[in-house]
Design a protein around this motif. Structure first.
Motif, mmCIF file in Angstrom:
data_model
loop_
_atom_site.group_PDB
_atom_site.id
_atom_site.type_symbol
_atom_site.label_atom_id
_atom_site.label_comp_id
_atom_site.label_asym_id
_atom_site.label_seq_id
_atom_site.Cartn_x
_atom_site.Cartn_y
_atom_site.Cartn_z
ATOM 1 N N ILE A 42 -2.758 -21.909 13.771
ATOM 2 C CA ILE A 42 -1.800 -21.302 14.708
ATOM 3 C C ILE A 42 -0.638 -20.685 13.944
ATOM 4 N N GLN A 43 -0.097 -21.440 12.985
ATOM 5 C CA GLN A 43 1.024 -20.916 12.194
ATOM 6 C C GLN A 43 0.605 -19.677 11.410
ATOM 7 N N ALA A 44 -0.594 -19.697 10.853
ATOM 8 C CA ALA A 44 -1.069 -18.550 10.072
ATOM 9 C C ALA A 44 -1.207 -17.309 10.940
ATOM 10 N N TRP A 45 -1.706 -17.461 12.169
ATOM 11 C CA TRP A 45 -1.860 -16.302 13.059
ATOM 12 C C TRP A 45 -0.503 -15.769 13.507
ATOM 13 N N VAL A 46 0.427 -16.658 13.764
ATOM 14 C CA VAL A 46 1.784 -16.221 14.141
ATOM 15 C C VAL A 46 2.435 -15.479 12.982
ATOM 16 N N ASP A 47 2.275 -15.993 11.770
ATOM 17 C CA ASP A 47 2.803 -15.299 10.585
ATOM 18 C C ASP A 47 2.152 -13.927 10.420
ATOM 19 N N TRP A 48 0.854 -13.848 10.699
ATOM 20 C CA TRP A 48 0.157 -12.560 10.611
ATOM 21 C C TRP A 48 0.743 -11.559 11.600
ATOM 22 N N ILE A 49 1.001 -12.010 12.825
ATOM 23 C CA ILE A 49 1.591 -11.120 13.839
ATOM 24 C C ILE A 49 2.916 -10.567 13.343
ATOM 25 N N LEU A 50 3.773 -11.432 12.818
ATOM 26 C CA LEU A 50 5.096 -10.989 12.372
ATOM 27 C C LEU A 50 5.014 -10.117 11.121
ATOM 28 N N SER A 51 3.953 -10.284 10.321
ATOM 29 C CA SER A 51 3.808 -9.485 9.098
ATOM 30 C C SER A 51 3.491 -8.026 9.400
ATOM 31 N N LEU A 52 3.074 -7.720 10.638
ATOM 32 C CA LEU A 52 2.699 -6.342 10.985
ATOM 33 C C LEU A 52 3.889 -5.387 10.959
ATOM 34 N N GLN A 53 5.092 -5.952 10.940
ATOM 35 C CA GLN A 53 6.279 -5.085 10.881
ATOM 36 C C GLN A 53 6.565 -4.540 9.476
ATOM 37 N N GLU A 54 5.879 -5.087 8.471
ATOM 38 C CA GLU A 54 6.217 -4.745 7.085
ATOM 39 C C GLU A 54 6.066 -3.253 6.826
ATOM 40 N N GLU A 55 6.982 -2.726 6.017
ATOM 41 C CA GLU A 55 6.942 -1.305 5.671
ATOM 42 C C GLU A 55 5.995 -1.069 4.500
ATOM 43 N N TYR A 56 5.489 0.149 4.432
ATOM 44 C CA TYR A 56 4.632 0.571 3.316
ATOM 45 C C TYR A 56 5.373 1.578 2.455
ATOM 46 N N GLU A 57 4.938 1.686 1.213
ATOM 47 C CA GLU A 57 5.552 2.659 0.309
ATOM 48 C C GLU A 57 5.140 4.073 0.719
ATOM 49 N N GLY A 58 6.085 4.974 0.720
ATOM 50 C CA GLY A 58 5.772 6.355 1.082
ATOM 51 C C GLY A 58 5.369 7.174 -0.108
ATOM 52 N N PRO A 71 0.816 -1.216 0.000
ATOM 53 C CA PRO A 71 0.000 0.000 0.000
ATOM 54 C C PRO A 71 0.851 1.270 0.000
ATOM 55 N N VAL A 72 0.379 2.290 -0.693
ATOM 56 C CA VAL A 72 0.994 3.614 -0.678
ATOM 57 C C VAL A 72 0.399 4.384 0.496
ATOM 58 N N GLU A 73 1.249 5.013 1.286
ATOM 59 C CA GLU A 73 0.782 5.742 2.461
ATOM 60 C C GLU A 73 0.290 7.131 2.055
ATOM 61 N N MET A 74 -0.933 7.457 2.503
ATOM 62 C CA MET A 74 -1.534 8.749 2.206
ATOM 63 C C MET A 74 -1.875 9.465 3.509
ATOM 64 N N TYR A 75 -2.236 10.736 3.390
ATOM 65 C CA TYR A 75 -2.427 11.572 4.573
ATOM 66 C C TYR A 75 -3.806 12.221 4.552
ATOM 67 N N LEU A 76 -4.534 12.107 5.654
ATOM 68 C CA LEU A 76 -5.801 12.807 5.802
ATOM 69 C C LEU A 76 -5.495 14.202 6.345
ATOM 70 N N PRO A 77 -5.914 15.258 5.646
ATOM 71 C CA PRO A 77 -5.580 16.618 6.083
ATOM 72 C C PRO A 77 -5.992 16.873 7.531
ATOM 73 N N GLU A 78 -5.141 17.588 8.263
ATOM 74 C CA GLU A 78 -5.405 17.853 9.672
ATOM 75 C C GLU A 78 -6.672 18.663 9.886
ATOM 76 N N MET A 79 -7.071 19.471 8.905
ATOM 77 C CA MET A 79 -8.263 20.298 9.057
ATOM 78 C C MET A 79 -9.564 19.498 9.015
ATOM 79 N N ILE A 80 -9.506 18.220 8.597
ATOM 80 C CA ILE A 80 -10.703 17.389 8.512
ATOM 81 C C ILE A 80 -11.103 16.916 9.919
ATOM 82 N N GLU A 81 -12.264 17.347 10.388
ATOM 83 C CA GLU A 81 -12.774 16.932 11.691
ATOM 84 C C GLU A 81 -13.974 15.989 11.578
ATOM 85 N N THR A 82 -14.609 15.959 10.415
ATOM 86 C CA THR A 82 -15.851 15.195 10.271
ATOM 87 C C THR A 82 -15.634 13.746 9.874
#
Length: 448
Positions: A432-448, A92-103
């Motif tokens: 069990i193996q799939a859930w452990v793999d999912w936990i470790l996958s959370l470290q993955e970097e995203y494209e900036g 995924p490409v990382e995007m930014y929600l403008p700070e002025m958006i409150e709704t």
């Protein structure tokens, strides 16, 4: 799995009006909403966004149903759905929600309309099409009058080809002002984009949801109309861009590209996962069947569906409106049981009806920002000793999954419920193996 209300109602109609024989004679069968309403409301009986949602008698005989006016439908052996495959290597490409958006609450994007608004406000849609897009059209409207060709169900087409028959198997359908709905319509200098949105990962979708709006607007404006399908699952915004190679053929849809996005958030580190592993206290094993659910992402999708339905949903609606039982019907129990096992959801059965709802713990976690939410899921998993043991073993093995026989050995040393055979141990070890793999996958970097 027991019959749904739609299953029972359509069986009554098929028997009363001899629908199968009529389809064999004429290639299709037309039915009006007044007739459908005699057994159940047509709005619940004639809209199936995914093939898995179709009533059993439709799936058994390779049938689909499409609206041809505001009050009439046609049933036939139509190839009505498009399969969707997510590119697992697409970051995924990382995007930014403008700070002025409150709704827009970035921690509560569980409804399709809010997710789509967030995608627009964060610039995803502009980035996707490479030019400024302006929201112009949405909501319900009439389809106008047109006709189109639609292919027969793929298995039937293959059957015909094997016997040297005409393999096209096309039907011609005429539409007269059927009702359609556009989730999001965006106009740029060079195109008009129609988006159909879903708040879960899906394996297919009903092409009509893009084709009818496409035909309406392609005949009304000079700009090309671009159909797009969008899903939000596990905080990833996925867009699938299509084009029609033949505007008069329902099945000429061609995938042009897929692109994924995610909102800016704090990254999860291995140190944070390891800290939870060391400090999270173990709870007693719940006295329910140990989960068989190889995709933890689907567990999160289920929890998201609960949030979008004000915290609870009955099984009938879950079966008929989502792709949760994506492969076989019993999978709906796999993933609901997994959420219950973790203490994030609960199940109540009254008068033959089953209802699922979020627990207080589930409500709390689902309202958290991205990082805290996913670390909350990690904590919920690692409160169970078997997952702790397997994760420790894998980390000590340089992150390489350990042998499944070792996992089974550990499982037999724990007080796990509902495992009564060696093959069941092996299947649960895969989860069990799939859930452990999912936990470790959370470290993955995203494209900036």
């Amino acid at each position: 799995m027991s019959k749904t209300l739609n299953d029972e109602a359509w069986e009554i109609l098929f028997d009363k009006y001899n629908i199968l024989n009529e389809i064999e004679k004429h290639g299709y069968y037309e039915i009006d909403s007044k007739t459908i309403n005699t057994v159940r409301q047509a709005r619940l009986m004639a809209k199936f966004d995914h093939h898995i949602n179709l009533p059993a008698i439709f799936k058994q005989h390779f049938l689909s149903i499409l609206p041809v006016s505001r009050s009439r439908y046609v049933i036939g052996k139509f190839d009505a759905y498009e399969k969707l495959k997510y590119d697992k290597n697409l970051k995924p490409v990382e995007m930014y929600l403008p700070e002025m958006i409150e709704t827009i609450d970035r921690n509560n994007l569980y409804s399709e309309s809010v997710a789509l608004n967030c995608a627009f406000a964060s610039g995803m849609i502009d980035d996707l099409f490479g030019e400024t897009a302006i929201p112009t059209v949405s909501g319900r409207m009439g389809s106008s009058i047109f006709e189109f060709d639609i292919s027969s169900f793929p298995l039937l087409t293959s059957f015909r080809k094997q016997r040297g028959l005409n393999g096209t198997g096309n039907f011609t359908i005429q539409v007269n002002n059927a009702q359609l709905e556009i989730d999001g319509g965006y106009e740029t200098d060079n195109a008009f984009i129609i988006i159909e949105a879903k708040n879960e990962a899906v394996s297919d979708f009903l092409i009509r949801q893009l084709y009818y709006p496409y035909r309406l607007w392609q005949d009304k404006i000079k700009k090309p109309v671009i159909p797009a399908f969008f899903t939000l699952s596990n905080d990833v915004f996925s867009f699938f861009i299509f084009e029609y190679e033949n505007k008069n053929h329902y099945n000429s849809l061609k995938l042009v590209k897929q692109k994924n996005y995610i909102l800016q958030h704090e990254n999860i580190t291995l140190d944070e996962i390891y800290d939870i592993l060391k400090t999270e206290k173990v709870v007693d094993e719940p006295k329910i069947p140990f989960p068989q659910a190889n995709s933890f992402s689907r567990v999160i999708d289920f929890l998201s569906i609960l949030v979008d339905n004000d915290g609870s949903i009955d099984k009938e609606k879950l079966v008929s409106t989502t792709t949760f039982n994506v492969v076989v019907s019993r999978q709906i129990d796999y993933y609901t049981t997994a959420a219950i096992y973790l203490g994030l959801a609960q199940r109540e059965r009254t008068n033959g009806n089953t209802n699922y709802s979020l627990t207080k713990k589930g409500q709390l976690i689902m309202q958290l920002p991205y990082k805290q939410k996913y670390l909350g899921f990690v904590s919920s998993i690692l409160q169970h000793r078997i997952f702790k043991r397997v994760l420790y073993a894998q980390l000590n093995n340089a992150g390489i999954p350990i042998n499944k026989d070792e996992i089974v050995k550990m499982m037999k040393e724990e007080n796990l419920h509902g495992i009564d055979s060696e093959t069941t141990y092996v299947r649960r070890a895969s989860s069990i193996q799939a859930w452990v793999d999912w936990i470790l996958s959370l470290q993955e970097e995203y494209e900036g």
